[in-house]
Design an enzyme around this catalytic site. Structure first.
Site, PDB file in Angstrom:
ATOM      1  N   CYS A  12       0.855  -1.079   0.128  1.00  0.00           N
ATOM      2  CA  CYS A  12      -0.164  -0.158  -0.038  1.00  0.00           C
ATOM      3  C   CYS A  12       1.084   1.227   0.105  1.00  0.00           C
ATOM      4  CB  CYS A  12      -0.840   0.032   1.255  1.00  0.00           C
ATOM      5  SG  CYS A  12      -0.030   0.014   2.941  1.00  0.00           S
ATOM      6  N   HIS A  42       6.179  -7.354   7.174  1.00  0.00           N
ATOM      7  CA  HIS A  42       5.902  -8.393   7.366  1.00  0.00           C
ATOM      8  C   HIS A  42       6.402  -9.463   6.250  1.00  0.00           C
ATOM      9  CE1 HIS A  42       3.316 -10.776  10.355  1.00  0.00           C
ATOM     10  NE2 HIS A  42       4.353 -11.326  10.308  1.00  0.00           N
ATOM     11  N   CYS A  99       3.084   5.879   8.640  1.00  0.00           N
ATOM     12  CA  CYS A  99       2.288   6.332   7.334  1.00  0.00           C
ATOM     13  C   CYS A  99       1.407   7.485   7.952  1.00  0.00           C
ATOM     14  CB  CYS A  99       1.330   4.993   7.180  1.00  0.00           C
ATOM     15  SG  CYS A  99      -0.162   5.526   6.091  1.00  0.00           S
ATOM     16  N   HIS A 127      -1.137  -5.045  19.010  1.00  0.00           N
ATOM     17  CA  HIS A 127      -0.682  -4.751  17.578  1.00  0.00           C
ATOM     18  C   HIS A 127       0.130  -3.455  17.700  1.00  0.00           C
ATOM     19  CE1 HIS A 127      -0.533  -3.335  13.345  1.00  0.00           C
ATOM     20  NE2 HIS A 127      -1.142  -4.854  13.187  1.00  0.00           N
ATOM     21  N   GLU A 129       0.843  -1.046  15.836  1.00  0.00           N
ATOM     22  CA  GLU A 129       0.048   0.116  15.509  1.00  0.00           C
ATOM     23  C   GLU A 129      -0.893   0.848  16.745  1.00  0.00           C
ATOM     24  OE1 GLU A 129      -2.153   0.534  11.801  1.00  0.00           O
ATOM     25  OE2 GLU A 129      -3.418   1.931  13.136  1.00  0.00           O
ATOM     26  N   THR A 167      -6.133   1.230  11.693  1.00  0.00           N
ATOM     27  CA  THR A 167      -6.282   1.519  10.198  1.00  0.00           C
ATOM     28  C   THR A 167      -6.587   0.317   9.613  1.00  0.00           C
ATOM     29  OG1 THR A 167      -3.920   1.149   9.837  1.00  0.00           O
ATOM     30  CG2 THR A 167      -4.634   3.384   9.955  1.00  0.00           C
ATOM     31  N   CYS A 195      -8.183   2.743   7.274  1.00  0.00           N
ATOM     32  CA  CYS A 195      -7.742   3.043   5.890  1.00  0.00           C
ATOM     33  C   CYS A 195      -8.364   1.946   4.903  1.00  0.00           C
ATOM     34  CB  CYS A 195      -6.257   2.914   6.068  1.00  0.00           C
ATOM     35  SG  CYS A 195      -5.270   3.056   4.233  1.00  0.00           S
ATOM     36  N   SER A 223       1.578 -13.621   7.126  1.00  0.00           N
ATOM     37  CA  SER A 223       0.980 -12.337   6.707  1.00  0.00           C
ATOM     38  C   SER A 223      -0.666 -12.746   6.817  1.00  0.00           C
ATOM     39  CB  SER A 223       1.290 -11.719   5.535  1.00  0.00           C
ATOM     40  OG  SER A 223       0.424 -11.023   4.790  1.00  0.00           O
ATOM     41  N   SER A 224      -1.140 -12.010   7.667  1.00  0.00           N
ATOM     42  CA  SER A 224      -2.611 -12.293   7.885  1.00  0.00           C
ATOM     43  C   SER A 224      -3.478 -11.615   6.707  1.00  0.00           C
ATOM     44  CB  SER A 224      -3.156 -11.834   9.220  1.00  0.00           C
ATOM     45  OG  SER A 224      -3.101 -10.385   9.337  1.00  0.00           O
TER      46      SER A 224
HETATM   47 FE1  F3S Z   1      -1.050   0.999   4.309  1.00  0.00          FE
HETATM   48 FE2  F3S Z   1      -1.063   3.428   5.738  1.00  0.00          FE
HETATM   49 FE3  F3S Z   1      -3.102   2.262   4.952  1.00  0.00          FE
HETATM   50  S1  F3S Z   1       0.488   1.709   5.820  1.00  0.00           S
HETATM   51  S2  F3S Z   1      -2.614   0.222   4.987  1.00  0.00           S
HETATM   52  S3  F3S Z   1      -1.596   3.207   3.515  1.00  0.00           S
HETATM   53  S4  F3S Z   1      -2.512   3.349   6.793  1.00  0.00           S
END
Ligand code: F3S
Length: 284
Positions: A12, A42, A99, A127, A129, A167, A195, A223-224
């Site tokens: 992403c 990951h 991010c 987690h 994050e 996110t 996100c 990787s989930s």
């Molecule tokens: Fe990726 Fe940032 Fe969304 S790391 S999944 S673009 S919150």
């Protein structure tokens, strides 16, 4: 063989940005050590490649405190405020690859908690994050992952606060948990900070899987989000294959196979996707 490659396959925006920053640092490094705070993504292949190029992974705060020189790269997940403070007080330089969507949550949490609002993070306990997000609160902060946890927290709130989400949390589950808070009298702020990169990737993978004769999902076994892609695609296409790299690709396809779909998890590097795509086009 004809191939449909998912546009959303692989990194992403936030992960790509973080990985690019690591490679920029490697290019510009004049022999000084480079560290990432936690694995940058990951994916075993990428982490091994980075190790070969002199990038080490710092696992925790204690290890961070023991360093006296070099550059620390903060990955897309982000970290708590305290980690920045430790780096500032040390001799280390910092490259922040958090991010921007995660950074936004840190700012909301900091601002709202300064206004005296308790913070509720809807996300997975433990987690990285989520740990980073909770580390920006300047007052009470709680994490709700399940309905039971949401109920317990809601019972102890006096109706106000600020709810944010991890996110990558599932949107429907987020809505259900927010509903629990509302039923218990919560009327504070709710900020949906999910996100949509993950959801877009899943929707596209599912759509392609319905159109093709065989589907390849590329990504790390641990990787989930890749496992989830595999699950979605398998339901739509019986000939779905899960591979980590091209070496795992041993497909025995029916003679009628004319169209193959390819997608990849959020931590699968582009070169692996390209390699698989080219191989399938030429050899099948
Ligand atoms: Fe990726 Fe940032 Fe969304 S790391 S999944 S673009 S919150």
């Amino acid at each position: 063989m004809e191939v449909i490659l998912a546009k959303s396959a692989g990194f992403c925006f936030g992960v790509k940005r973080a990985v690019d920053k690591v490679y920029e640092q490697i290019e510009g490094a004049s022999g000084h050590p480079i560290y990432t705070y936690g694995p940058i993504i990951h994916n075993e292949e990428v982490v091994k490649d980075l190790e070969k190029r002199g990038v080490s992974v710092i696992r925790d705060e204690q290890q961070l405190r023991s360093l006296d020189q070099g550059t620390i790269i903060i990955r897309s997940h982000g970290v708590s405020k305290q980690i920045y403070q430790i780096i500032e007080k040390s001799n280390l330089s910092c490259v922040d690859a958090t991010c921007p969507f995660v950074k936004r949550i840190h700012k909301i949490v900091e601002r709202e908690s300064r206004l005296g609002r308790p913070i509720i993070v809807i996300g997975n306990q433990g987690h990285p994050e989520v740990e980073g997000i909770t580390g920006w609160a300047e007052g009470p902060v709680m994490v709700a992952e399940s309905e039971t946890e949401a109920e317990v927290i809601a019972n102890n709130l006096s109706g106000f606060g600020c709810i944010v989400s991890q996110t990558t949390f599932n949107y429907n589950k987020f809505k259900d948990l927010v509903e629990i808070f509302k039923k218990k009298g919560y009327n504070g702020n709710v900020v949906n900070t999910i996100c949509n990169a993950t959801e877009e990737r899943q929707i596209e993978a599912g759509r392609i899987a319905t159109e093709v004769d065989a589907m390849i999902v590329i990504g790390d076994r641990h990787s989930s989000n890749t496992c989830k892609l595999f699950e979605i695609c398998s339901k739509k296409c019986a000939d779905t294959y899960f591979i980590q790299t091209l070496e795992d690709l041993h497909m025995e396809l029916p003679i009628t196979t004319a169209l193959i779909g390819i997608t990849a998890g959020a931590s699968t590097p582009n070169n692996i996707i390209e390699e698989v795509q080219n191989y399938v086009r030429i050899n099948f």
